[in-house]
Every structure is written in C-alpha cells, then in structure tokens.
Motif scaffolding. Structure first.
Motif, mmCIF file in Angstrom:
data_model
loop_
_atom_site.group_PDB
_atom_site.id
_atom_site.type_symbol
_atom_site.label_atom_id
_atom_site.label_comp_id
_atom_site.label_asym_id
_atom_site.label_seq_id
_atom_site.Cartn_x
_atom_site.Cartn_y
_atom_site.Cartn_z
ATOM 1 N N ARG A 91 34.932 35.926 31.130
ATOM 2 C CA ARG A 91 34.306 36.030 29.808
ATOM 3 C C ARG A 91 33.002 36.816 29.863
ATOM 4 N NH1 ARG A 91 37.784 35.970 26.579
ATOM 5 N NH2 ARG A 91 38.706 34.009 25.964
ATOM 6 N N VAL A 92 32.185 36.507 30.848
ATOM 7 C CA VAL A 92 30.887 37.187 30.957
ATOM 8 C C VAL A 92 31.096 38.675 31.223
ATOM 9 C CG1 VAL A 92 28.831 37.404 32.417
ATOM 10 C CG2 VAL A 92 29.564 35.153 31.578
ATOM 11 N N ARG A 93 32.034 38.988 32.104
ATOM 12 C CA ARG A 93 32.313 40.411 32.367
ATOM 13 C C ARG A 93 32.880 41.094 31.131
ATOM 14 N NH1 ARG A 93 34.552 38.659 38.122
ATOM 15 N NH2 ARG A 93 33.006 39.612 39.514
ATOM 16 N N GLU A 94 33.685 40.362 30.356
ATOM 17 C CA GLU A 94 34.238 40.929 29.128
ATOM 18 C C GLU A 94 33.105 41.288 28.153
ATOM 19 O OE1 GLU A 94 36.311 38.106 26.677
ATOM 20 O OE2 GLU A 94 37.677 39.635 25.880
ATOM 21 N N MET A 95 32.133 40.388 28.023
ATOM 22 C CA MET A 95 31.005 40.645 27.110
ATOM 23 C C MET A 95 30.186 41.850 27.590
ATOM 24 S SD MET A 95 29.668 36.725 26.583
ATOM 25 C CE MET A 95 30.743 35.442 25.911
ATOM 26 N N ALA A 96 29.899 41.901 28.892
ATOM 27 C CA ALA A 96 29.115 43.026 29.421
ATOM 28 C C ALA A 96 29.869 44.340 29.224
ATOM 29 C CB ALA A 96 28.786 42.802 30.894
ATOM 30 N N ALA A 97 31.182 44.317 29.475
ATOM 31 C CA ALA A 97 31.971 45.550 29.342
ATOM 32 C C ALA A 97 32.078 45.988 27.883
ATOM 33 C CB ALA A 97 33.369 45.367 29.948
ATOM 34 N N LEU A 98 32.087 45.030 26.968
ATOM 35 C CA LEU A 98 32.132 45.382 25.540
ATOM 36 C C LEU A 98 30.911 46.221 25.173
ATOM 37 C CD1 LEU A 98 32.927 45.187 22.551
ATOM 38 C CD2 LEU A 98 32.442 42.769 22.619
ATOM 39 N N ILE A 99 29.784 45.920 25.779
ATOM 40 C CA ILE A 99 28.586 46.741 25.553
ATOM 41 C C ILE A 99 28.642 48.012 26.405
ATOM 42 C CG2 ILE A 99 26.079 46.832 25.851
ATOM 43 C CD1 ILE A 99 26.122 43.787 25.154
ATOM 44 N N ALA A 100 28.970 47.850 27.684
ATOM 45 C CA ALA A 100 28.887 48.977 28.619
ATOM 46 C C ALA A 100 29.925 50.051 28.338
ATOM 47 C CB ALA A 100 29.055 48.477 30.058
ATOM 48 N N LYS B 59 44.831 29.297 29.171
ATOM 49 C CA LYS B 59 43.971 29.191 27.993
ATOM 50 C C LYS B 59 43.093 30.422 27.770
ATOM 51 C CE LYS B 59 40.022 26.698 30.018
ATOM 52 N NZ LYS B 59 40.199 27.137 31.416
ATOM 53 N N LEU B 60 43.145 31.361 28.698
ATOM 54 C CA LEU B 60 42.297 32.550 28.604
ATOM 55 C C LEU B 60 43.028 33.694 27.914
ATOM 56 C CD1 LEU B 60 39.475 33.576 29.686
ATOM 57 C CD2 LEU B 60 40.749 34.560 31.586
ATOM 58 N N SER B 61 42.366 34.294 26.915
ATOM 59 C CA SER B 61 42.882 35.504 26.284
ATOM 60 C C SER B 61 41.781 36.536 26.474
ATOM 61 C CB SER B 61 43.146 35.211 24.804
ATOM 62 O OG SER B 61 43.558 36.376 24.141
ATOM 63 N N LEU B 62 42.016 37.467 27.396
ATOM 64 C CA LEU B 62 40.928 38.291 27.919
ATOM 65 C C LEU B 62 41.104 39.767 27.598
ATOM 66 C CD1 LEU B 62 38.399 38.274 29.806
ATOM 67 C CD2 LEU B 62 39.979 38.663 31.720
ATOM 68 N N GLY B 63 40.069 40.366 27.026
ATOM 69 C CA GLY B 63 40.038 41.802 26.780
ATOM 70 C C GLY B 63 39.208 42.516 27.836
ATOM 71 N N GLN B 64 39.098 43.835 27.690
ATOM 72 C CA GLN B 64 38.293 44.692 28.574
ATOM 73 C C GLN B 64 38.953 44.867 29.945
ATOM 74 O OE1 GLN B 64 35.838 46.533 27.666
ATOM 75 N NE2 GLN B 64 35.439 45.627 25.660
ATOM 76 N N SER B 65 39.439 46.041 30.188
ATOM 77 C CA SER B 65 40.205 46.280 31.413
ATOM 78 C C SER B 65 39.395 46.037 32.688
ATOM 79 C CB SER B 65 40.810 47.692 31.400
ATOM 80 O OG SER B 65 39.805 48.665 31.273
ATOM 81 N N LEU B 66 38.096 46.352 32.672
ATOM 82 C CA LEU B 66 37.304 46.091 33.888
ATOM 83 C C LEU B 66 37.200 44.592 34.164
ATOM 84 C CD1 LEU B 66 34.300 48.618 33.627
ATOM 85 C CD2 LEU B 66 36.151 48.677 35.310
ATOM 86 N N ALA B 67 37.048 43.807 33.111
ATOM 87 C CA ALA B 67 36.974 42.346 33.282
ATOM 88 C C ALA B 67 38.321 41.793 33.752
ATOM 89 C CB ALA B 67 36.540 41.678 31.971
ATOM 90 N N ILE B 68 39.396 42.349 33.202
ATOM 91 C CA ILE B 68 40.737 41.922 33.620
ATOM 92 C C ILE B 68 40.951 42.255 35.099
ATOM 93 C CG2 ILE B 68 43.218 42.352 33.298
ATOM 94 C CD1 ILE B 68 42.626 42.826 30.295
ATOM 95 N N ALA B 69 40.508 43.439 35.521
ATOM 96 C CA ALA B 69 40.676 43.854 36.916
ATOM 97 C C ALA B 69 39.957 42.900 37.871
ATOM 98 C CB ALA B 69 40.142 45.278 37.101
ATOM 99 N N GLU B 70 38.732 42.541 37.537
ATOM 100 C CA GLU B 70 37.968 41.641 38.418
ATOM 101 C C GLU B 70 38.604 40.250 38.445
ATOM 102 O OE1 GLU B 70 35.440 42.487 40.374
ATOM 103 O OE2 GLU B 70 34.839 44.438 39.585
ATOM 104 N N TYR B 71 39.111 39.840 37.292
ATOM 105 C CA TYR B 71 39.777 38.540 37.199
ATOM 106 C C TYR B 71 41.018 38.516 38.084
ATOM 107 C CZ TYR B 71 42.442 34.692 35.100
ATOM 108 O OH TYR B 71 43.179 33.544 34.903
ATOM 109 N N LEU B 72 41.834 39.558 37.988
ATOM 110 C CA LEU B 72 43.048 39.621 38.811
ATOM 111 C C LEU B 72 42.681 39.667 40.295
ATOM 112 C CD1 LEU B 72 45.220 42.141 36.740
ATOM 113 C CD2 LEU B 72 45.553 39.651 36.947
ATOM 114 N N GLU B 73 41.619 40.418 40.619
ATOM 115 C CA GLU B 73 41.205 40.540 42.020
ATOM 116 C C GLU B 73 40.772 39.189 42.585
ATOM 117 O OE1 GLU B 73 41.756 43.171 43.570
ATOM 118 O OE2 GLU B 73 40.597 43.061 45.415
ATOM 119 N N GLU B 74 40.117 38.381 41.752
ATOM 120 C CA GLU B 74 39.672 37.065 42.226
ATOM 121 C C GLU B 74 40.821 36.076 42.310
ATOM 122 O OE1 GLU B 74 36.363 35.906 39.730
ATOM 123 O OE2 GLU B 74 35.008 37.329 40.715
#
Lengths: 216, 216
Positions: A91-100, B59-74
């Motif tokens: 979630r936090v990365r999603e918020m940062a990326a929405l801005i970045a 329960k997570l519905s996640l946008g932003q491809s960079l955030a998705i990438a980090e999530y998958l990596e973890e």
C-alpha cells in the motif's frame, strides 16, 4: 554519502526527508537547475538522465528517488519507512508510486517547458495542465489514504513512511500551482502534521543552502 | 491471484512478464480501456486511479506496477528478479523507474488525449511529443545499461530482472510511435533476446485474450 539536488526539486525534497528520518548524515551538493548545471558533462557523467537527485555513496552514483528510497531502506533499515507486513508495504509503495509515476512527471520543469515549446502553451494553459493532473491524482490518493485507515497524521499507520515523504513535496508543488486543496482534507491534514516534525520541516525547500535568500 | 489489465497497456504487460518469470498462475480479467471500463464505478472501487493493472490477491487490491513488482518479489522470491547485492538491486530499480516514472507516464493514452483537448495538438504533434520523451530517456537508459556491463542479453547481470520486464513493453510502445531505435543497440538487443524467452513472448499484447483478432 553525498546528495546532489536542488532546493525546489520535489524529488530531491523526498530524499532529504528520508535521510532526515533515518538520521543519516550527508553532504549536500547543489545542482542549479536554473543555470542548466544538470545538462553539463560533469553531471551527466554522474547521472545520464540529467535529473536530480543523485545519491553518491562509495562506488554507487544512483538516480531515481524510488530506487534511492529502496536502497536506503535496505542499507539503513532503522527506522523502517515501510510497514512490516506485506500488504502494508504494498500500500505504501502504491501511494508513493501514484505520486512518483502518475503525478510529478507530468508537472516537472522540463515537461512544462516542452509543453510551451511544442504546443505554444501559455502560462495559464500550463498551470491548468498541472492542476488537472495533480487534482485527479490527489482525488485517488485521498481515497487510498482513507481506505488505509489514516487518522490524518500519516498516510499509513502510526509513523512516517515513504508515502509521507512523497506526499509532502507534492503538496508543496500543488500550492505553487494554486491547486484547490479543499477536496483533499486527509492529505492536507497529513501534510500539516508531518511538517511539524523536524525531519520534514528541515527538508523544506526554503531552508536549503541553495535557496534564494528571502527578499533578494 | 487475479490480474485486471488490458492487452496493450504496457504496465499490464510488465506484470504479465513478472508473473510468467515467477511461474505464478493467475486469472486474467480484461478491463477494456477502449470502452472506458476503467472509469466505471466497479473498477474505481478496485483502484481509485482508474488505471490498470490491478493485482487482486486475497484482501489486497493493488495498483501501480512498481508496487506490484516489489510485492511479488517479497512474496515469491524465487526466481529473484532483483540482484542479490545492494548496488545491483539499486541499479535495476533505477532502470525500471527511469521507464516507469520518466518515460511511460508522458505517453500513456489519457495524457496524449489531454494534449489533444488542452492544446489542440494534432496526431503528428502528439507522436512527436512521444518520440521526444522516449528518445531522450532511451538515450540515458542505453548508457546506464552499458555501464552495468550488459552483454546485450539482459539489462543487468545474467538473468531477467525487473528492468527487462519494464524495458520490453516500453520498446513495444516505441515501435508503435515509430521511434528510431538505431541509436540504442543495447536496448534493441536486450529486447530481441528477452522476446525469445517464453515468459516474455507469452506476455506480448497480441497473444492476450482481449486482443483483437488479426484482420478483424
């Protein structure tokens, strides 16, 4: 550790906040964008994109604020600027990326200059363009932050994260472009709260050594 | 795991590559951008930005491809799509962010449409705008990739990373906008090499179930 930046660059502002939050001492090297220093060979050698900030640390000369943030988080994990649970981190990365990714790139200086030269856009049209994108993305971010259960102090959870370090500089830009912030009460509250913390208030553009002296 | 996307969205294309590389099975849910489905209430509930891709997992519905990438990596660390050393991880993230933040946002559909409506830009002017930004950023990326010691197979090291998953869809966009790719021999070579790998070739837009049938 050396940070190449510019007082009013919001990506530089983000990294100042992160370094302050993590209490990492650093040396500052101004790159005067108003004098084109980012396009000189010496700087392009450090960062071929010609963009600030650049973090120099040992043999690494690193651009891109999101990459710098993850690097700092891995090398200096305390205090953590990402939550400990996977969903929260996402979630936090999603918020940062929405801005970045979706917001700031559409309103940075070189893009606005190119709107003028390519399409003959005047100052009013350029300002309207910035307000359109900032407003649209802030509306989405306000919802994301509300869903995360923010109480108006931070974007996520009970302490500062990367999301706050991205939000506060974007709020600064929004004010520069006269964006009406009334529709974003949570973002406005988080910005005001964070700016009471020294890590944020010491990072504001006006307090940087390369900022023009007031009245000059 | 469910991926909401669109065959020609390059951010969706990135995530298809990542899921394939990690051999994660997923269900695909098309969001037809050409019919405005991203702006309907049902989709905005999943992602307030109205952008694809969205990864839904529990329960997570996640946008932003960079955030998705980090999530998958973890969550699915094997195979790793980031190098194991901190400097290498930083470099790969820098390359991905150069595309995700500085390049793609300036040429995505809603931005190009807004250039038309705000400034009366015609198709030629819009295409020139895209070529300017893609070219400028590819020139910088070509240098970053060369410095990382790429032998023309991957952006960094001896296996696919996030950087390749960001580069290949951006090369697809560059060809759509008739960008002259001759000045970027390393990027061109990496793109061609990666597209020989099933994880990449199965993710190309034309092979997705929501792509129009050829000739129709």
């Amino acid at each position: 550790m050396k940070l190449y930046g510019y007082y009013r660059s919001s990506a530089s502002y983000r990294i100042r906040i992160l370094l302050n939050l993590k209490k990492i001492s650093w040396e500052f090297e101004p790159v005067m964008l108003n004098r084109g220093e980012q396009s000189k060979a010496e700087f392009l050698e450090r960062n071929p994109t010609g963009l600030v900030p650049v973090l120099e640390t040992g043999k690494l000369s690193l651009g891109q604020s999101l990459a710098i943030a993850e690097y700092l988080e891995e090398r200096y994990p305390d205090p953590a600027l990402l939550p400990s649970d996977p969903d929260g981190r996402a979630r936090v990365r999603e918020m940062a990326a929405l801005i970045a990714c979706d917001t700031h790139p559409l309103q940075n200086l070189r893009v606005l200059n190119h709107l003028r030269s390519s399409f003959g856009a005047d100052d009013d049209a350029v300002a309207e363009w910035t307000r359109h994108w900032i407003g649209r993305n802030f509306a989405a971010l306000e919802k994301l932050v509300a869903r995360s259960g923010s109480d108006g102090r931070f974007c996520y959870g009970d302490s500062a994260t990367m999301a706050d370090a991205w939000l506060v500089p974007q709020m600064y830009n929004a004010r520069r472009f006269n964006v009406d912030l009334a529709p974003y009460p949570l973002l406005t509250s988080i910005d005001a709260h964070c700016l009471q913390l020294p890590a944020f208030s010491e990072a504001v553009p006006e307090r940087q050594p390369d900022a023009p002296v007031a009245g000059s």
